[in-house]
Design a protein around this motif. Sequence first.
Motif, mmCIF file in Angstrom:
data_model
loop_
_atom_site.group_PDB
_atom_site.id
_atom_site.type_symbol
_atom_site.label_atom_id
_atom_site.label_comp_id
_atom_site.label_asym_id
_atom_site.label_seq_id
_atom_site.Cartn_x
_atom_site.Cartn_y
_atom_site.Cartn_z
ATOM 1 N N CYS A 93 -26.682 -41.365 -6.379
ATOM 2 C CA CYS A 93 -25.452 -40.083 -6.815
ATOM 3 C C CYS A 93 -26.816 -39.113 -6.190
ATOM 4 O O CYS A 93 -26.172 -38.182 -5.841
ATOM 5 C CB CYS A 93 -26.724 -40.541 -8.020
ATOM 6 S SG CYS A 93 -25.836 -41.367 -9.576
ATOM 7 N N GLN A 97 -24.364 -35.509 -4.868
ATOM 8 C CA GLN A 97 -24.781 -34.411 -4.735
ATOM 9 C C GLN A 97 -24.713 -33.105 -3.674
ATOM 10 O O GLN A 97 -24.366 -32.280 -3.360
ATOM 11 C CB GLN A 97 -25.985 -34.457 -5.398
ATOM 12 C CG GLN A 97 -27.270 -32.797 -5.732
ATOM 13 C CD GLN A 97 -28.092 -32.966 -6.093
ATOM 14 O OE1 GLN A 97 -28.678 -34.267 -6.885
ATOM 15 N NE2 GLN A 97 -28.786 -31.926 -6.690
ATOM 16 N N GLU A 101 -22.933 -30.641 -1.947
ATOM 17 C CA GLU A 101 -23.282 -28.919 -2.128
ATOM 18 C C GLU A 101 -22.603 -28.870 -0.659
ATOM 19 O O GLU A 101 -22.274 -27.142 -0.441
ATOM 20 C CB GLU A 101 -25.118 -29.062 -1.963
ATOM 21 C CG GLU A 101 -25.181 -29.204 -2.757
ATOM 22 C CD GLU A 101 -26.774 -29.756 -2.579
ATOM 23 O OE1 GLU A 101 -26.862 -30.536 -1.701
ATOM 24 O OE2 GLU A 101 -28.028 -29.648 -4.040
ATOM 25 N N THR A 168 -15.692 -35.028 -4.239
ATOM 26 C CA THR A 168 -16.605 -34.715 -3.746
ATOM 27 C C THR A 168 -15.865 -33.000 -2.574
ATOM 28 O O THR A 168 -15.651 -32.155 -3.526
ATOM 29 C CB THR A 168 -18.147 -34.681 -3.168
ATOM 30 O OG1 THR A 168 -17.456 -35.508 -1.830
ATOM 31 C CG2 THR A 168 -18.473 -35.217 -4.550
ATOM 32 N N GLN A 194 -21.073 -30.962 -10.421
ATOM 33 C CA GLN A 194 -22.299 -31.890 -9.818
ATOM 34 C C GLN A 194 -22.403 -32.102 -11.388
ATOM 35 O O GLN A 194 -22.947 -33.847 -11.310
ATOM 36 C CB GLN A 194 -23.712 -30.852 -9.539
ATOM 37 C CG GLN A 194 -24.955 -31.431 -10.211
ATOM 38 C CD GLN A 194 -24.368 -32.746 -8.800
ATOM 39 O OE1 GLN A 194 -24.133 -32.479 -8.247
ATOM 40 N NE2 GLN A 194 -25.616 -34.184 -9.122
ATOM 41 N N ASP A 198 -22.044 -36.647 -11.865
ATOM 42 C CA ASP A 198 -24.016 -37.267 -11.930
ATOM 43 C C ASP A 198 -23.029 -38.209 -13.296
ATOM 44 O O ASP A 198 -23.674 -39.571 -12.925
ATOM 45 C CB ASP A 198 -24.790 -36.425 -11.960
ATOM 46 C CG ASP A 198 -25.765 -36.930 -11.763
ATOM 47 O OD1 ASP A 198 -26.614 -37.698 -10.935
ATOM 48 O OD2 ASP A 198 -26.879 -37.867 -13.328
#
Length: 208
Positions: A93, A97, A101, A168, A194, A198
């Motif tokens: 996870c 992230q 980003e 993503t 996010q 997650d």
Amino acid sequence: MARSGTTKKVTRIQREKTEAILNAALDVFSKHGFRGSTIDMIATNAQLSKPNILYYFDSKETMHAQLLERMLETWLEPLEQMSGDGDPVNEICGYVQRKLEMARDYPRESRLFANEILQGAPHIIDQLSGPLRALTDRKAVVIQRWIDEGKLSPVDPYHLIFSIWSTTQHYADFDVQVQAVLGDAKNLRFEQAQVHLDTMFRALLTRD
């Protein structure tokens, strides 16, 4: 090759001009793809003359290659950071992230990569089948070990990684679509993404 890089000592002005040209080229390539881009378009974006561009870079191929090389280094780093010694769910996870980003902070680079892939990856196929595949293989071994140890729900390690890439990168490559549907500020969209990603990956990976 980049002409400014052929001298032994590069001045501050040369470095700044080179970066300005590459930034303009990234903007053009990410919007129009390699085939649809021209040096004239890059010169206009950089607010420089075409001869000035050609003083620093002898072709659009050179600029494109340098941008792709930088992008691939940035692309591999988040996966490199996934540690086999950490908590499996948190490590994966955490990777999700970091990739999100990247989509937020490097949308042009993401679209540059997407355009290259859609054209069959003619300029980076060796890197995809070389360093990217080697890194993915190593991390797939780690994920499979976690599964064998009963620390993760059974999933296909490779397709898990592919799913992370696709979910993503969507927020960079299809940002216009996401914004049209949500109509929210960029930071809020990524904060919501996010939380959702997650939650989704933790549910997928956590054993009952």
